[in-house]
Write a protein that holds these residues in place. Sequence first.
Motif, PDB file in Angstrom:
ATOM      1  N   VAL A 269       0.836  -1.206   0.000  1.00 31.93           N
ATOM      2  CA  VAL A 269       0.000   0.000   0.000  1.00 31.93           C
ATOM      3  C   VAL A 269       0.869   1.253   0.000  1.00 31.93           C
ATOM      4  O   VAL A 269       0.587   2.225  -0.716  1.00 31.93           O
ATOM      5  N   ARG A 270       1.945   1.216   0.800  1.00 29.58           N
ATOM      6  CA  ARG A 270       2.843   2.373   0.844  1.00 29.58           C
ATOM      7  C   ARG A 270       3.500   2.610  -0.512  1.00 29.58           C
ATOM      8  O   ARG A 270       3.590   3.752  -0.989  1.00 29.58           O
ATOM      9  N   GLN A 271       3.951   1.509  -1.144  1.00 28.37           N
ATOM     10  CA  GLN A 271       4.570   1.656  -2.463  1.00 28.37           C
ATOM     11  C   GLN A 271       3.573   2.167  -3.494  1.00 28.37           C
ATOM     12  O   GLN A 271       3.909   3.016  -4.334  1.00 28.37           O
ATOM     13  N   LEU A 272       2.317   1.626  -3.420  1.00 22.92           N
ATOM     14  CA  LEU A 272       1.300   2.112  -4.355  1.00 22.92           C
ATOM     15  C   LEU A 272       0.994   3.583  -4.120  1.00 22.92           C
ATOM     16  O   LEU A 272       0.827   4.360  -5.078  1.00 22.92           O
ATOM     17  N   GLU A 273       0.905   3.957  -2.826  1.00 22.98           N
ATOM     18  CA  GLU A 273       0.645   5.368  -2.533  1.00 22.98           C
ATOM     19  C   GLU A 273       1.775   6.246  -3.053  1.00 22.98           C
ATOM     20  O   GLU A 273       1.534   7.294  -3.668  1.00 22.98           O
ATOM     21  N   ASN A 274       3.014   5.798  -2.815  1.00 22.60           N
ATOM     22  CA  ASN A 274       4.152   6.582  -3.315  1.00 22.60           C
ATOM     23  C   ASN A 274       4.144   6.639  -4.841  1.00 22.60           C
ATOM     24  O   ASN A 274       4.382   7.699  -5.439  1.00 22.60           O
ATOM     25  N   HIS A 275       3.849   5.456  -5.455  1.00 26.32           N
ATOM     26  CA  HIS A 275       3.841   5.421  -6.915  1.00 26.32           C
ATOM     27  C   HIS A 275       2.758   6.324  -7.484  1.00 26.32           C
ATOM     28  O   HIS A 275       3.004   7.125  -8.397  1.00 26.32           O
ATOM     29  N   TYR A 276       1.518   6.179  -6.909  1.00 28.03           N
ATOM     30  CA  TYR A 276       0.425   6.989  -7.433  1.00 28.03           C
ATOM     31  C   TYR A 276       0.623   8.465  -7.122  1.00 28.03           C
ATOM     32  O   TYR A 276       0.252   9.333  -7.920  1.00 28.03           O
ATOM     33  N   SER A 277       1.179   8.750  -5.936  1.00 27.02           N
ATOM     34  CA  SER A 277       1.436  10.159  -5.627  1.00 27.02           C
ATOM     35  C   SER A 277       2.471  10.738  -6.590  1.00 27.02           C
ATOM     36  O   SER A 277       2.312  11.854  -7.103  1.00 27.02           O
TER      37      SER A 277
ATOM     38  N   ASP B  55       3.530  13.827 -11.300  1.00 25.97           N
ATOM     39  CA  ASP B  55       4.075  13.975 -12.655  1.00 25.97           C
ATOM     40  C   ASP B  55       3.000  14.410 -13.632  1.00 25.97           C
ATOM     41  O   ASP B  55       3.225  15.309 -14.473  1.00 25.97           O
ATOM     42  N   HIS B  56       1.801  13.766 -13.523  1.00 25.95           N
ATOM     43  CA  HIS B  56       0.708  14.159 -14.421  1.00 25.95           C
ATOM     44  C   HIS B  56       0.279  15.604 -14.169  1.00 25.95           C
ATOM     45  O   HIS B  56      -0.059  16.334 -15.124  1.00 25.95           O
ATOM     46  N   TYR B  57       0.276  15.985 -12.893  1.00 33.00           N
ATOM     47  CA  TYR B  57      -0.118  17.363 -12.588  1.00 33.00           C
ATOM     48  C   TYR B  57       0.888  18.356 -13.170  1.00 33.00           C
ATOM     49  O   TYR B  57       0.508  19.394 -13.731  1.00 33.00           O
ATOM     50  N   LEU B  58       2.171  18.006 -13.042  1.00 33.42           N
ATOM     51  CA  LEU B  58       3.189  18.886 -13.621  1.00 33.42           C
ATOM     52  C   LEU B  58       3.051  18.956 -15.138  1.00 33.42           C
ATOM     53  O   LEU B  58       3.170  20.036 -15.742  1.00 33.42           O
TER      54      LEU B  58
END
Length: 205
Positions: free
Chosen positions: A119-127, A132-135
């Motif tokens: 979950v932590r890795q997914l959160e880090n990945h999605y964040s 990146d998408h926001y930028l």
Amino acid sequence: MERSSKCAVCYSSFRASICVACVNRSLHECKTVLDSLKSRREVSYSRLSSLLVAKERAMIQQCWMDLHNEKLDKLRDKLELQVEKLQKSKSTFRRLSSNLKERYGVIESTNVALEKSRVRQLENHYSDTIGDHYLVYIELTSERLYKQALVMKQICKLFPLSKVTVEGHNKYGSSGQYDQICNAVLPQGLNPLSVPPKELAASLG
């Protein structure tokens, strides 16, 4: 033999009975004695037979009891061995159950830790992905706004841009100043509903 049982001739001869009467009497007495002895013998034989039968039955019963007791002893020993094996099996089962519980606990804690890590890795990945998408979105939006500004500058060079004042409140927008190109009123900001559809179509055309 008594004297009264012999005649005078047989008694005076000091010999066994020699006359017929004395011989018959002696034979009768012997037969009586023999019959009595035979009866006693038969009674004794019957008693002895009964005793032998009873003793044989007692011996058979004793042998059966001994054999039965021997079988019971073997069964008792076998039962004790089975009980001992059962106790060992129970102790082994308890030990294996305890080991399995410990292993299941370790596996469960490992699964929980792995799930948290995932979950932590997914959160880090999605964040990171969202960042990146926001930028990229900000960059594209800035580029698009820059291009729109250039286009508007080119349009303003080609067509005169003037300010008009709309008074009163209508269903498409509020009163205020609007930009106008070729008699087409431009919408306020990025709100396309601030002008009537015809004006919007003319401004977009």
